[in-house]
Enzyme design. Structure first.
Site, PDB file in Angstrom:
ATOM      1  CD  GLU A  18       2.181  -5.958   5.458  1.00  0.00           C
ATOM      2  OE1 GLU A  18       3.132  -6.283   5.475  1.00  0.00           O
ATOM      3  OE2 GLU A  18       1.344  -5.994   4.723  1.00  0.00           O
ATOM      4  CB  ALA A  24      -1.474   0.005   1.211  1.00  0.00           C
ATOM      5  CD  GLU A  50      -2.270  -7.822   2.834  1.00  0.00           C
ATOM      6  OE1 GLU A  50      -1.517  -6.217   2.788  1.00  0.00           O
ATOM      7  OE2 GLU A  50      -2.556  -8.220   4.460  1.00  0.00           O
ATOM      8  N   GLY A 110       1.007  -5.082   0.990  1.00  0.00           N
ATOM      9  CA  GLY A 110      -0.937  -4.962   0.831  1.00  0.00           C
ATOM     10  C   GLY A 110      -0.807  -6.005  -1.331  1.00  0.00           C
TER      11      GLY A 110
HETATM   12  N1  DAK Z   1       4.786   2.951  -0.792  1.00  0.00           N
HETATM   13  C1  DAK Z   1       4.738   4.535  -1.163  1.00  0.00           C
HETATM   14  N2  DAK Z   1       6.023   4.744  -1.885  1.00  0.00           N
HETATM   15  C2  DAK Z   1       6.116   3.758  -1.562  1.00  0.00           C
HETATM   16  C3  DAK Z   1       7.317   2.574  -1.453  1.00  0.00           C
HETATM   17  C4  DAK Z   1       5.217   2.114  -0.485  1.00  0.00           C
HETATM   18  N3  DAK Z   1       5.105   1.007  -0.268  1.00  0.00           N
HETATM   19  N4  DAK Z   1       8.041   1.373  -1.924  1.00  0.00           N
HETATM   20  C5  DAK Z   1       8.481   2.633  -2.723  1.00  0.00           C
HETATM   21  N5  DAK Z   1       8.192   3.108  -2.818  1.00  0.00           N
HETATM   22  C6  DAK Z   1       8.730   4.509  -3.621  1.00  0.00           C
HETATM   23  C7  DAK Z   1       9.768   4.926  -2.838  1.00  0.00           C
HETATM   24  O1  DAK Z   1       9.566   5.618  -1.708  1.00  0.00           O
HETATM   25  C8  DAK Z   1      10.894   5.601  -3.289  1.00  0.00           C
HETATM   26  O2  DAK Z   1      10.263   6.652  -3.953  1.00  0.00           O
HETATM   27  P1  DAK Z   1      10.752   8.487  -4.299  1.00  0.00           P
HETATM   28  O3  DAK Z   1      11.825   8.111  -2.691  1.00  0.00           O
HETATM   29  O4  DAK Z   1      11.984   8.269  -5.252  1.00  0.00           O
HETATM   30  O5  DAK Z   1      10.181   9.895  -4.065  1.00  0.00           O
HETATM   31  C9  DAK Z   1      10.726   4.685  -5.131  1.00  0.00           C
HETATM   32  O6  DAK Z   1       9.184   3.892  -4.340  1.00  0.00           O
HETATM   33  C10 DAK Z   1      11.768   3.381  -5.300  1.00  0.00           C
HETATM   34  O7  DAK Z   1      11.646   3.069  -3.415  1.00  0.00           O
HETATM   35  P2  DAK Z   1      13.565   3.357  -2.917  1.00  0.00           P
HETATM   36  O8  DAK Z   1      14.275   4.277  -3.035  1.00  0.00           O
HETATM   37  O9  DAK Z   1      13.200   2.887  -1.603  1.00  0.00           O
HETATM   38  O10 DAK Z   1      13.851   1.528  -3.698  1.00  0.00           O
HETATM   39  P3  DAK Z   1      14.346   0.214  -3.812  1.00  0.00           P
HETATM   40  O11 DAK Z   1      14.821  -0.016  -4.344  1.00  0.00           O
HETATM   41  O12 DAK Z   1      15.949   1.597  -2.451  1.00  0.00           O
HETATM   42  O13 DAK Z   1      13.919  -0.258  -2.090  1.00  0.00           O
HETATM   43  C11 DAK Z   1      12.006  -1.097  -1.798  1.00  0.00           C
HETATM   44  C12 DAK Z   1      12.426  -1.338  -2.493  1.00  0.00           C
HETATM   45  C13 DAK Z   1      10.159  -2.035  -2.733  1.00  0.00           C
HETATM   46  C14 DAK Z   1      12.555  -2.747  -1.143  1.00  0.00           C
HETATM   47  C15 DAK Z   1      11.490  -0.260  -0.671  1.00  0.00           C
HETATM   48  O14 DAK Z   1      11.132   1.231  -1.436  1.00  0.00           O
HETATM   49  C16 DAK Z   1      10.743  -0.702   0.352  1.00  0.00           C
HETATM   50  O15 DAK Z   1      10.798  -1.409   1.363  1.00  0.00           O
HETATM   51  N6  DAK Z   1       9.530  -0.329   0.118  1.00  0.00           N
HETATM   52  C17 DAK Z   1       8.509  -0.116   0.868  1.00  0.00           C
HETATM   53  C18 DAK Z   1       7.697  -1.739   1.296  1.00  0.00           C
HETATM   54  C19 DAK Z   1       6.796  -1.905   2.388  1.00  0.00           C
HETATM   55  O16 DAK Z   1       6.979  -2.190   2.918  1.00  0.00           O
HETATM   56  N7  DAK Z   1       5.454  -2.448   1.928  1.00  0.00           N
HETATM   57  C20 DAK Z   1       4.592  -2.669   3.204  1.00  0.00           C
HETATM   58  C21 DAK Z   1       3.588  -1.202   2.740  1.00  0.00           C
HETATM   59  S1  DAK Z   1       2.704  -1.390   3.853  1.00  0.00           S
HETATM   60  C22 DAK Z   1      -5.135  -1.845   5.382  1.00  0.00           C
HETATM   61  C23 DAK Z   1      -4.638  -3.044   5.104  1.00  0.00           C
HETATM   62  C24 DAK Z   1      -3.108  -3.220   4.200  1.00  0.00           C
HETATM   63  C25 DAK Z   1      -2.154  -2.650   4.151  1.00  0.00           C
HETATM   64  C26 DAK Z   1      -2.325  -1.060   4.594  1.00  0.00           C
HETATM   65  C27 DAK Z   1      -4.288  -1.208   4.856  1.00  0.00           C
HETATM   66  N8  DAK Z   1      -6.022  -1.948   5.654  1.00  0.00           N
HETATM   67  C28 DAK Z   1      -7.348  -2.730   5.553  1.00  0.00           C
HETATM   68  C29 DAK Z   1      -6.479  -0.412   6.200  1.00  0.00           C
HETATM   69  C30 DAK Z   1      -1.155  -2.426   3.883  1.00  0.00           C
HETATM   70  C31 DAK Z   1      -0.317  -2.389   4.197  1.00  0.00           C
HETATM   71  C32 DAK Z   1       1.297  -2.227   3.725  1.00  0.00           C
HETATM   72  O17 DAK Z   1       1.338  -2.747   2.063  1.00  0.00           O
END
Ligand code: DAK
Length: 259
Positions: free
Chosen positions: A133, A67, A113, A110
């Protein structure tokens, strides 16, 4: 909502509807617009008479990195509950046609998921599956703890949810999360070929088969068996059952009518 969409691209390929996520700079992070558009496109393909199966994909580097954290960061418990856009994922459960995820690169949070909400997953060798997460101080909220545990078992699901253990494509295959692993250059082609093969089959039987397999996750065995049997008997009310069995006896390919 009508195409063209802002965050996804759609394309009809034979009897397959292809939905491509198109936020490459954010690794296809799922913001609310994108989630709404994905569901809209899925439902449109589900209604489309010439489409038999649907493929969801991202790009080579990312299926979806979760997400959109930037959109989510300032939410409060009340605002996120009220918007509840991620629960929109639940609408996938009501898509009647088979949905295949073609996954390469990051498939996180997400994103994972969403892939697990599909009926099958074809992955490239570079795919990485995870529920990170915990690093953000939250837990999976769109089925991660439930679908992952059912697919790969408690031990590994705990490690993924509690300690951000990621699975390579080979591991995901070994543990039963996905269907196929193929070289990066071919993952979309293979997913489309699988979808095309499925899309050629008897539409009503596909629908009942999908419903019956999904029922296995939501019922006691005896209920699931009874439900499966009813659907099996009901197939005999269709012209496709007559045609399928007749074609077998006549040693020819069946011509499905979807009725
Ligand atoms: N959200 C927003 N931007 C993201 C992102 C994300 N999940 N993942 C990557 N980006 C963006 C980065 O911010 C960056 O943007 P700029 O800084 O260039 O503007 C760009 O994509 C490139 O990312 P990185 O510079 O970080 O690139 P790397 O190669 O160093 O790393 C990475 C890639 C995918 C390992 C890293 O970006 C990362 O760890 N991303 C986050 C992964 C993560 O934590 N995913 C889980 C998110 S929480 C709900 C139900 C479900 C959910 C929520 C609510 N409800 C029922 C209400 C789900 C929650 C989730 O999924």
């Amino acid at each position: 909502m009508t195409p063209p969409y802002e965050t996804i691209l759609i394309e009809d390929i034979g009897r397959v509807g292809l939905i491509r996520f198109n936020r490459p700079k954010a690794f296809n992070a799922l913001n609310s617009t994108m989630i709404a558009e994905i569901m809209d496109a899925l439902e449109a393909y589900d209604r489309h008479p010439d489409i038999g199966a649907i493929v969801l994909t991202g790009n080579e580097r990312a299926f979806a990195a979760g997400a959109d954290i930037k959109e989510m960061a300032s939410e409060s418990a009340v605002s996120i509950l009220q918007r509840d856009h991620i629960s929109t994922f639940d609408r996938i459960m009501h898509i009647r046609k088979p949905v295949i995820a073609a996954v390469s690169g990051w498939c996180l949070g997400g994103g994972n998921e969403l892939a697990m909400s599909c009926d099958m997953i074809v992955a490239s060798e570079s795919a990485l599956f995870g529920q990170p997460e915990i690093n953000l101080g939250v837990i999976p909220g769109a089925g991660g703890t439930q679908r992952l545990t059912r697919a790969i078992g408690k031990a590994l699901a705990m490690e993924m949810v509690l300690n951000d253990r990621r699975l390579t494509a080979e591991e995901a295959l070994r543990f039963g999360l996905i269907n196929h692993v193929v070289p990066v250059e071919r993952y979309l082609e293979e997913a489309l070929a699988l979808a095309q093969s499925i899309a050629e089959r008897a539409p009503l039987a596909l629908r009942f088969g999908k419903e019956a397999v999904n029922h296995a996750f939501e019922s006691f065995l005896s209920d699931g068996l009874a439900d499966e049997r009813r659907a099996f008997y009901f197939c005999f009310a269709s012209e496709d059952q007559k045609e399928g069995m007749q074609a077998f006896m006549e040693k020819r390919n069946p011509a499905w009518k979807g009725r």
